[in-house]
Scaffold this motif. Structure first.
Motif, PDB file in Angstrom:
ATOM      1  N   ALA A  96      23.535 -42.892  14.190  1.00  0.00           N
ATOM      2  CA  ALA A  96      24.911 -42.796  13.691  1.00  0.00           C
ATOM      3  C   ALA A  96      25.028 -43.136  12.215  1.00  0.00           C
ATOM      4  O   ALA A  96      25.963 -43.811  11.794  1.00  0.00           O
ATOM      5  N   VAL A  97      24.093 -42.644  11.423  1.00  0.00           N
ATOM      6  CA  VAL A  97      24.109 -42.915   9.985  1.00  0.00           C
ATOM      7  C   VAL A  97      25.001 -41.899   9.265  1.00  0.00           C
ATOM      8  O   VAL A  97      25.276 -40.813   9.782  1.00  0.00           O
ATOM      9  N   PRO A  98      25.476 -42.235   8.062  1.00  0.00           N
ATOM     10  CA  PRO A  98      26.249 -41.259   7.280  1.00  0.00           C
ATOM     11  C   PRO A  98      25.410 -40.017   6.995  1.00  0.00           C
ATOM     12  O   PRO A  98      24.179 -40.055   7.057  1.00  0.00           O
ATOM     13  N   LEU A  99      26.077 -38.917   6.669  1.00  0.00           N
ATOM     14  CA  LEU A  99      25.375 -37.670   6.413  1.00  0.00           C
ATOM     15  C   LEU A  99      24.346 -37.839   5.306  1.00  0.00           C
ATOM     16  O   LEU A  99      24.650 -38.309   4.208  1.00  0.00           O
ATOM     17  N   ALA A 100      23.118 -37.471   5.621  1.00  0.00           N
ATOM     18  CA  ALA A 100      22.018 -37.515   4.660  1.00  0.00           C
ATOM     19  C   ALA A 100      21.012 -36.453   5.067  1.00  0.00           C
ATOM     20  O   ALA A 100      21.068 -35.923   6.185  1.00  0.00           O
ATOM     21  N   ARG A 101      20.094 -36.160   4.188  1.00  0.00           N
ATOM     22  CA  ARG A 101      19.107 -35.125   4.440  1.00  0.00           C
ATOM     23  C   ARG A 101      17.691 -35.701   4.348  1.00  0.00           C
ATOM     24  O   ARG A 101      17.422 -36.612   3.573  1.00  0.00           O
ATOM     25  N   ASN A 144      25.757 -31.866  22.451  1.00  0.00           N
ATOM     26  CA  ASN A 144      25.941 -30.475  22.870  1.00  0.00           C
ATOM     27  C   ASN A 144      25.442 -29.596  21.727  1.00  0.00           C
ATOM     28  O   ASN A 144      26.211 -29.129  20.900  1.00  0.00           O
ATOM     29  N   LEU A 145      24.145 -29.391  21.686  1.00  0.00           N
ATOM     30  CA  LEU A 145      23.477 -28.788  20.545  1.00  0.00           C
ATOM     31  C   LEU A 145      24.063 -27.435  20.135  1.00  0.00           C
ATOM     32  O   LEU A 145      24.239 -26.550  20.969  1.00  0.00           O
ATOM     33  N   ASP A 146      24.349 -27.314  18.850  1.00  0.00           N
ATOM     34  CA  ASP A 146      24.746 -26.039  18.262  1.00  0.00           C
ATOM     35  C   ASP A 146      23.509 -25.485  17.565  1.00  0.00           C
ATOM     36  O   ASP A 146      23.192 -25.866  16.436  1.00  0.00           O
ATOM     37  N   LEU A 147      22.793 -24.594  18.227  1.00  0.00           N
ATOM     38  CA  LEU A 147      21.534 -24.110  17.686  1.00  0.00           C
ATOM     39  C   LEU A 147      21.725 -23.142  16.520  1.00  0.00           C
ATOM     40  O   LEU A 147      20.750 -22.786  15.850  1.00  0.00           O
ATOM     41  N   ASP A 148      22.962 -22.740  16.271  1.00  0.00           N
ATOM     42  CA  ASP A 148      23.253 -21.921  15.093  1.00  0.00           C
ATOM     43  C   ASP A 148      23.569 -22.781  13.872  1.00  0.00           C
ATOM     44  O   ASP A 148      23.699 -22.255  12.762  1.00  0.00           O
ATOM     45  N   ASP A 149      23.685 -24.080  14.090  1.00  0.00           N
ATOM     46  CA  ASP A 149      23.951 -25.012  12.985  1.00  0.00           C
ATOM     47  C   ASP A 149      23.347 -26.370  13.316  1.00  0.00           C
ATOM     48  O   ASP A 149      24.008 -27.397  13.277  1.00  0.00           O
ATOM     49  N   LEU A 150      22.060 -26.352  13.648  1.00  0.00           N
ATOM     50  CA  LEU A 150      21.383 -27.572  14.089  1.00  0.00           C
ATOM     51  C   LEU A 150      21.445 -28.664  13.035  1.00  0.00           C
ATOM     52  O   LEU A 150      21.534 -29.851  13.372  1.00  0.00           O
ATOM     53  N   ASN A 151      21.425 -28.265  11.774  1.00  0.00           N
ATOM     54  CA  ASN A 151      21.352 -29.240  10.682  1.00  0.00           C
ATOM     55  C   ASN A 151      22.689 -29.519  10.001  1.00  0.00           C
ATOM     56  O   ASN A 151      22.730 -30.011   8.871  1.00  0.00           O
ATOM     57  N   TRP A 152      23.791 -29.188  10.679  1.00  0.00           N
ATOM     58  CA  TRP A 152      25.125 -29.552  10.201  1.00  0.00           C
ATOM     59  C   TRP A 152      25.365 -29.059   8.771  1.00  0.00           C
ATOM     60  O   TRP A 152      25.811 -29.798   7.897  1.00  0.00           O
ATOM     61  N   GLU A 153      25.113 -27.791   8.555  1.00  0.00           N
ATOM     62  CA  GLU A 153      25.363 -27.181   7.253  1.00  0.00           C
ATOM     63  C   GLU A 153      26.700 -26.440   7.205  1.00  0.00           C
ATOM     64  O   GLU A 153      27.215 -26.165   6.124  1.00  0.00           O
ATOM     65  N   LYS A 154      27.253 -26.132   8.381  1.00  0.00           N
ATOM     66  CA  LYS A 154      28.507 -25.368   8.444  1.00  0.00           C
ATOM     67  C   LYS A 154      29.660 -26.204   9.001  1.00  0.00           C
ATOM     68  O   LYS A 154      30.809 -25.994   8.633  1.00  0.00           O
ATOM     69  N   ARG A 155      29.351 -27.127   9.892  1.00  0.00           N
ATOM     70  CA  ARG A 155      30.387 -27.907  10.571  1.00  0.00           C
ATOM     71  C   ARG A 155      30.727 -29.180   9.814  1.00  0.00           C
ATOM     72  O   ARG A 155      29.937 -29.664   9.006  1.00  0.00           O
ATOM     73  N   LYS A 156      31.899 -29.727  10.108  1.00  0.00           N
ATOM     74  CA  LYS A 156      32.245 -31.048   9.600  1.00  0.00           C
ATOM     75  C   LYS A 156      31.378 -32.064  10.326  1.00  0.00           C
ATOM     76  O   LYS A 156      31.324 -32.091  11.555  1.00  0.00           O
ATOM     77  N   TYR A 157      30.728 -32.912   9.568  1.00  0.00           N
ATOM     78  CA  TYR A 157      29.762 -33.845  10.135  1.00  0.00           C
ATOM     79  C   TYR A 157      30.434 -34.941  10.949  1.00  0.00           C
ATOM     80  O   TYR A 157      31.415 -35.555  10.517  1.00  0.00           O
ATOM     81  N   GLY A 158      29.869 -35.198  12.134  1.00  0.00           N
ATOM     82  CA  GLY A 158      30.268 -36.319  12.970  1.00  0.00           C
ATOM     83  C   GLY A 158      29.035 -37.130  13.307  1.00  0.00           C
ATOM     84  O   GLY A 158      28.137 -36.653  14.000  1.00  0.00           O
TER      85      GLY A 158
END
Length: 292
Positions: A96-101, A144-158
């Protein structure tokens, strides 16, 4: 606590176990228990200085090697110098860390918890003789894996959803690996474990109000020690009663603490089509392949 405990660990003399993230918490307790049962343990950690005190406490049966799961170059360096083991325990993780890469541009939680371990297992599997144990969490239930956006590049990060996704990916990977090993005729087993609620350093790093809640929860009866939380991992790694493809965790208080045994899990983990898609995507992202 009744039931299976460290006294039930079979003699591990002559066996070698690699444990990621073994500098503290569950990983350190897992290493200590296995070494006490006679195993040689390799503490695979990002910061070797943090693992040296654990290795010193264990003694000559412990060694420390650098491994940064958030950097595939480090994973490959580790694998190149790897000369084999009986068991690989994929324990390390962030929560549950803040968004990072990661160094390779992956979202930090899916990159560290799943993709790093996926690549590590692919590279080490030919030299593993007995078992691969992958750590998941009860929080996989919200994944609930989104395999079209596995790395949270399109969605708002949670951050909590991302953590749940990574832990669901761990469970799906462990089960898919078990199925593939079985189909190939391999004698190597793949098992998955979760610690229930264990008070470790994993909590308190979210950078928001949940840190205060976690620190409070760590003091309540629902929490068990890191040593207690390591029991399901130890069971999966050593018990002759643990089966490939099985998911093991605490058996008391809704899976929060207690002796280890078979654990319930979300039916999403049995979606073989999605498991295969995750596998193929993970191979592509990490540029690794399995021989099973």
């Amino acid at each position: 606590m009744s039931g299976w405990s460290t006294s039930d660990i079979p003699d591990q003399t002559g066996r070698r176990v690699v444990i990621t993230g073994a500098n503290s918490g569950l990983g350190a307790e897992t290493a200590k228990a296995l070494a006490a049962a006679g195993a040689e343990v390799v503490l695979a950690v990002r910061t070797t200085a943090k693992a040296e005190p654990v290795a010193a406490e264990i003694g000559p049966k412990a060694s420390v090697r650098r491994l940064d799961l958030a950097d595939l170059a480090s994973v490959r360096d580790f694998a190149e110098g790897f000369d084999g083991a009986d068991v690989l325990i994929n324990n390390a993780g962030v929560m549950a860390v803040p968004l990072a890469r990661t160094a390779d541009g992956f979202e930090m939680q899916i990159g560290t918890n799943h993709l790093g371990h996926f690549a590590l297992t692919a590279l080490l599997l030919p030299k593993i003789t007995d078992r691969v144990v992958t750590l998941s969490s009860e929080v996989h239930q919200i994944g609930n894996l989104d395999l079209d956006d596995l790395n949270w590049e399109k969605r708002k990060y949670g951050r909590w959803r991302a953590y749940g996704d990574s832990k669901l990916a761990n469970l799906m990977f462990g089960k898919e690996l078990a199925a593939r090993l079985g189909s190939s005729g391999s004698t190597v087993q793949s098992l998955v474990a979760h610690p229930g609620y264990a008070a470790t350093e994993l909590q308190g790093r979210s950078g928001n109000w949940t840190d205060r809640f976690a620190k409070l929860a760590n003091r309540l009866p629902i929490a068990q020690s890191a040593a207690g939380g390591a029991l399901p991992t130890l069971y999966a790694a050593t018990s002759p009663d643990a089966s490939s493809g099985g998911f093991y965790g605490p058996t008391e208080f809704f899976g929060m603490h207690g002796a280890p045994g078979p654990s319930r899990y979300h039916k999403r983990a049995d979606d073989t089509v999605k498991r295969e898609r995750l596998w193929t995507l993970s191979e592509s992202l990490t540029s690794t392949t399995f021989g099973v």
